[in-house]
Design a protein around this motif. Structure first.
Motif, short mmCIF file in Angstrom:
data_model
loop_
_atom_site.label_atom_id
_atom_site.label_comp_id
_atom_site.label_asym_id
_atom_site.label_seq_id
_atom_site.Cartn_x
_atom_site.Cartn_y
_atom_site.Cartn_z
N ALA A 49 0.83 -1.21 0.00
CA ALA A 49 0.00 0.00 0.00
C ALA A 49 0.86 1.26 0.00
CB ALA A 49 -0.93 0.00 1.21
N ALA A 50 1.97 1.24 0.74
CA ALA A 50 2.86 2.42 0.78
C ALA A 50 3.51 2.66 -0.58
CB ALA A 50 3.93 2.23 1.85
N ILE A 51 3.95 1.60 -1.24
CA ILE A 51 4.58 1.74 -2.55
C ILE A 51 3.54 2.18 -3.58
CG2 ILE A 51 5.67 0.45 -4.43
CD1 ILE A 51 7.10 -1.18 -2.19
N GLY A 52 2.32 1.62 -3.49
CA GLY A 52 1.26 2.03 -4.40
C GLY A 52 0.89 3.50 -4.22
N ALA A 53 0.83 3.96 -2.98
CA ALA A 53 0.53 5.38 -2.72
C ALA A 53 1.65 6.27 -3.23
CB ALA A 53 0.31 5.60 -1.23
N HIS A 54 2.89 5.80 -3.14
CA HIS A 54 4.02 6.57 -3.65
C HIS A 54 3.92 6.75 -5.17
CE1 HIS A 54 8.07 8.07 -4.17
NE2 HIS A 54 8.30 7.10 -5.05
N PHE A 55 3.62 5.65 -5.87
CA PHE A 55 3.54 5.73 -7.33
C PHE A 55 2.32 6.53 -7.79
CE2 PHE A 55 6.31 1.84 -7.40
CZ PHE A 55 7.40 2.50 -7.93
N LEU A 56 1.28 6.60 -6.97
CA LEU A 56 0.12 7.41 -7.31
C LEU A 56 0.31 8.87 -6.92
CD1 LEU A 56 -2.77 5.01 -6.26
CD2 LEU A 56 -2.06 5.62 -8.57
N GLY A 57 1.40 9.16 -6.22
CA GLY A 57 1.70 10.53 -5.84
C GLY A 57 0.84 11.05 -4.70
N LEU A 58 0.34 10.15 -3.87
CA LEU A 58 -0.51 10.56 -2.76
C LEU A 58 0.34 11.07 -1.59
CD1 LEU A 58 -3.01 7.57 -2.81
CD2 LEU A 58 -3.36 9.87 -3.71
N PRO A 59 -0.15 12.06 -0.88
CA PRO A 59 0.60 12.54 0.29
C PRO A 59 0.43 11.58 1.47
CG PRO A 59 -1.43 13.75 0.09
CD PRO A 59 -1.34 12.85 -1.11
N ALA A 60 1.36 11.64 2.40
CA ALA A 60 1.32 10.84 3.63
C ALA A 60 1.09 9.36 3.33
CB ALA A 60 0.26 11.38 4.58
N ARG A 61 1.95 8.82 2.48
CA ARG A 61 1.73 7.44 2.01
C ARG A 61 1.80 6.41 3.13
NH1 ARG A 61 6.72 9.10 -0.12
NH2 ARG A 61 8.47 7.93 0.73
N HIS A 62 2.63 6.64 4.14
CA HIS A 62 2.72 5.67 5.22
C HIS A 62 1.49 5.72 6.12
CE1 HIS A 62 7.03 5.82 4.07
NE2 HIS A 62 6.84 4.52 4.16
N THR A 63 0.90 6.89 6.25
CA THR A 63 -0.34 7.00 7.02
C THR A 63 -1.47 6.27 6.31
OG1 THR A 63 0.38 9.14 7.87
CG2 THR A 63 -1.97 8.61 8.07
N LEU A 64 -1.56 6.44 5.00
CA LEU A 64 -2.57 5.72 4.23
C LEU A 64 -2.34 4.21 4.27
CD1 LEU A 64 -2.76 8.07 1.12
CD2 LEU A 64 -4.46 7.81 2.93
N ALA A 65 -1.08 3.81 4.19
CA ALA A 65 -0.77 2.38 4.25
C ALA A 65 -1.12 1.80 5.62
CB ALA A 65 0.71 2.15 3.95
N ALA A 66 -0.89 2.58 6.67
CA ALA A 66 -1.24 2.13 8.02
C ALA A 66 -2.75 1.99 8.17
CB ALA A 66 -0.69 3.09 9.06
N ALA A 67 -3.50 2.92 7.59
CA ALA A 67 -4.96 2.83 7.65
C ALA A 67 -5.47 1.61 6.90
CB ALA A 67 -5.58 4.10 7.09
N VAL A 68 -4.92 1.35 5.72
CA VAL A 68 -5.32 0.17 4.95
C VAL A 68 -5.00 -1.10 5.72
CG1 VAL A 68 -4.77 -1.16 2.87
CG2 VAL A 68 -5.16 1.30 2.71
N THR A 69 -3.82 -1.15 6.34
CA THR A 69 -3.42 -2.33 7.09
C THR A 69 -4.28 -2.52 8.33
OG1 THR A 69 -1.16 -1.99 6.30
CG2 THR A 69 -1.45 -3.47 8.17
N ALA A 70 -4.64 -1.43 9.00
CA ALA A 70 -5.49 -1.54 10.18
C ALA A 70 -6.87 -2.08 9.82
CB ALA A 70 -5.61 -0.18 10.86
N VAL A 71 -7.43 -1.59 8.73
CA VAL A 71 -8.74 -2.08 8.29
C VAL A 71 -8.64 -3.56 7.92
CG1 VAL A 71 -10.50 -1.89 6.48
CG2 VAL A 71 -9.62 0.17 7.60
N ALA A 72 -7.57 -3.93 7.24
CA ALA A 72 -7.38 -5.34 6.87
C ALA A 72 -7.21 -6.22 8.10
CB ALA A 72 -6.17 -5.49 5.95
N ALA A 73 -6.53 -5.72 9.13
CA ALA A 73 -6.35 -6.50 10.35
C ALA A 73 -7.68 -6.71 11.07
CB ALA A 73 -5.35 -5.80 11.28
N VAL A 74 -8.52 -5.69 11.08
CA VAL A 74 -9.84 -5.82 11.71
C VAL A 74 -10.70 -6.83 10.94
CG1 VAL A 74 -11.99 -4.60 12.22
CG2 VAL A 74 -9.80 -3.56 12.80
N VAL A 75 -10.70 -6.73 9.63
CA VAL A 75 -11.47 -7.67 8.81
C VAL A 75 -10.92 -9.09 9.00
CG1 VAL A 75 -12.01 -8.34 6.43
CG2 VAL A 75 -12.19 -5.95 7.14
#
Length: 86
Positions: free
Chosen positions: A41-67
């Motif tokens: 998710a962090a690498i994908g956010a980097h290539f998409l040019g999104l800001p705060a890529r590690h924060t977005l990756a952490a959010a995606v991972t947290a949601v995946a962990a809950v699921v």
């Protein structure tokens, strides 16, 4: 933080049981999968040019962990009862 919570939970458990080899392998595989998801998710956010890529990756991972915690509950219950994974 999650490891600290698991440690405290384990220490306060009324019954202490040994972790089976298959259970430890399951948890290690789950940890590796969540770590791989985070970096993907962090690498994908980097290539998409999104800001705060590690924060977005952490959010995606947290949601995946809950699921995953809801989806894998029968497996963990099987380990806890000593029956192995269902």
């Amino acid at each position: 933080m999650a490891l600290g919570g698991l440690y405290v939970h384990q220490r306060r458990a009324p019954v202490r049981r040994k972790t089976a080899g298959s259970e430890a392998l399951f948890y290690a595989g789950l940890a590796v999968a969540l770590l791989a998801l985070f970096w993907t998710a962090a690498i994908g956010a980097h290539f998409l040019g999104l800001p705060a890529r590690h924060t977005l990756a952490a959010a995606v991972t947290a949601v995946a962990a809950v699921v995953a915690s809801y989806a894998l509950r029968p497996v963990v219950e099987g380990f806890a009862r000593g029956n192995g994974p269902r």
